[in-house]
Scaffold this motif. Structure first.
Motif, PDB file in Angstrom:
ATOM      1  N   ASP A   1      -8.246   2.535   6.995  1.00  0.00           N
ATOM      2  CA  ASP A   1      -6.962   2.809   6.359  1.00  0.00           C
ATOM      3  C   ASP A   1      -5.854   2.711   7.397  1.00  0.00           C
ATOM      4  OD1 ASP A   1      -4.785   3.765   4.996  1.00  0.00           O
ATOM      5  OD2 ASP A   1      -5.800   5.506   4.147  1.00  0.00           O
TER       6      ASP A   1
ATOM      7  N   GLN B   1       0.801  -1.231   0.000  1.00  0.00           N
ATOM      8  CA  GLN B   1       0.000   0.000   0.000  1.00  0.00           C
ATOM      9  C   GLN B   1       0.832   1.279   0.000  1.00  0.00           C
ATOM     10  OE1 GLN B   1      -3.384   0.195   2.692  1.00  0.00           O
ATOM     11  NE2 GLN B   1      -3.609  -2.021   2.632  1.00  0.00           N
TER      12      GLN B   1
ATOM     13  N   ASP C   1       2.508   0.524  -4.451  1.00  0.00           N
ATOM     14  CA  ASP C   1       1.362   1.336  -4.879  1.00  0.00           C
ATOM     15  C   ASP C   1       1.757   2.806  -5.014  1.00  0.00           C
ATOM     16  OD1 ASP C   1      -0.181  -0.893  -4.962  1.00  0.00           O
ATOM     17  OD2 ASP C   1      -1.523  -0.360  -3.325  1.00  0.00           O
TER      18      ASP C   1
ATOM     19  N   GLY D   1      -5.997  -1.738  -4.045  1.00  0.00           N
ATOM     20  CA  GLY D   1      -4.607  -1.373  -4.276  1.00  0.00           C
ATOM     21  C   GLY D   1      -4.207  -1.498  -5.737  1.00  0.00           C
TER      22      GLY D   1
END
Length: 370
Positions: A355, A39, A43, A274
């Protein structure tokens, strides 16, 4: 075991730059383990952002996010031992504050204790192991099975309070939302309420995908069995096939439930996952025959099942359960009547989407700012 002459590590050094030093010194229990989420590393790279790490927000920001001894030690209460609260408590203690962390549950972890139930997310156990050890090393006072009130905090000697009390699942205004066959994702993942063989999951964000993954599996997840995992993805471990994959047919265990994964938006289901991992989640559910449908308008839930229209066409899904994964609201009741200076972090601050990356970073930065 002599299985390798050399070990190459990449992402694990973002999670913990002292990985090798800790291992060599016999401090493996202090290693902050990479959870393979991508993440904040890959990403970010493929989105043109600075690389970092979900479990270690200081990665690549070591000269900006500095954990240094404070000149003004305070007594700090952290309410909630989820990812945000754990990051805040351990960081504040490392800065020299006297920290006490409270949680109403019997173990630390918050939403990570929910996430670790999902096949493929077992590494979350390692993150909690790491934070548990850091609490010990930083001498944070841990009070579990303890629900704190504003009055108790007001009457305490704490200088500041960090509120990391998390979220509560949001229930959308659908007629029949109180029907017995309706569950929310915590009912399924945390409280283990029984779920029938035919299921509709409302909400195709990260939580909806996780719940669907959980529901189609039974027994030990293939993520915990290398041979089974490779068979599931069509990889020949003997390397007899060209590239280890040519002509190899995946061997996928039959799903234990018939699952519909539904979303209101007309975009591709899972579009918000993602950048480097979304395709994996979609492919995994597709192999388990999960029916992913967009442009859904929910009318009602009753004994017949879920009444909805898909692309304007009326349907009734004959399901045993409807599981709601349609967002969450912040849990911040503690703020009412609280007279002490306080900071909201994690889901208690913003609950639009769970998150952990933002929660851990926010908890770390708030603790440094005390």
């Amino acid at each position: 075991n002599g299985d390798a002459d050399m070990v190459s590590l990449a992402r694990p050094f973002l999670a913990d730059a002292d990985f090798v030093n800790k291992a060599a010194e016999g401090r493996a229990d202090e290693i902050n383990t990479c959870i393979g989420c991508n993440q904040a590393c890959l990403d970010h790279i493929f989105s043109g952002k600075m690389t970092s790490c979900l479990v270690n927000p200081r990665a690549c920001f070591e000269t900006i996010i500095n954990i240094t001894a404070t000149d003004n030690p305070k007594e700090v209460a952290v309410i909630g031992a989820g990812p945000a609260g754990l990051a805040a408590a351990t960081t504040a203690a490392k800065c020299g504050h006297k920290v006490t962390i409270y949680d109403a549950e019997s173990e630390i972890g918050g939403q990570f204790n929910v996430a670790k139930q999902v096949p493929g997310k077992e590494e979350f156990y390692e993150t909690l192991r790491y934070f548990g050890r850091q609490l010990e090393l930083a001498k944070v006072q841990v009070n579990l099975n303890t629900r704190v009130t504003a009055e108790e905090l007001n009457n305490s000697d704490y200088d500041e309070v960090i509120i990391a009390t998390g979220i509560s699942p949001r229930m959308p205004p659908i007629k029949g939302i109180d029907h017995p066959k309706v569950l929310n994702y915590l009912d399924v993942l945390k409280y283990k309420k029984p779920v029938g063989k035919k299921v509709a999951v409302i909400g195709a964000g990260g939580i909806g995908f996780d719940v669907s993954e959980y529901l189609v599996h039974s027994g030990v997840a293939t993520s915990q069995n290398i041979e089974a995992y490779m068979k599931e993805w069509g990889v020949d471990m003997t390397l007899q096939a060209r590239g280890g994959i040519e002509g190899v047919k995946p061997e996928v265990a039959a799903p234990v439930r018939d699952v519909y994964l539904l979303q209101r938006k007309d975009s591709k289901v899972g579009a918000g996952l993602g950048k480097t991992t979304g395709w994996i989640h979609r492919a995994g559910l597709k192999s388990k025959a999960v029916k992913m449908l967009s442009s859904c308008d929910y009318q009602k839930i009753d004994d017949q099942g879920l009444h909805l229209s898909i692309d304007g066409k009326q349907q009734i899904l004959d399901v045993d359960n409807v599981i709601i994964c349609a967002g969450q609201d912040p849990l911040r009741d503690l703020v009412e009547g609280l007279e002490k200076p306080y900071h909201l972090i994690g889901g208690a601050d913003v609950a639009a989407e769970l998150d952990a990356k933002r929660a851990i970073e926010q908890g770390t930065k708030v603790a440094i700012s005390l």
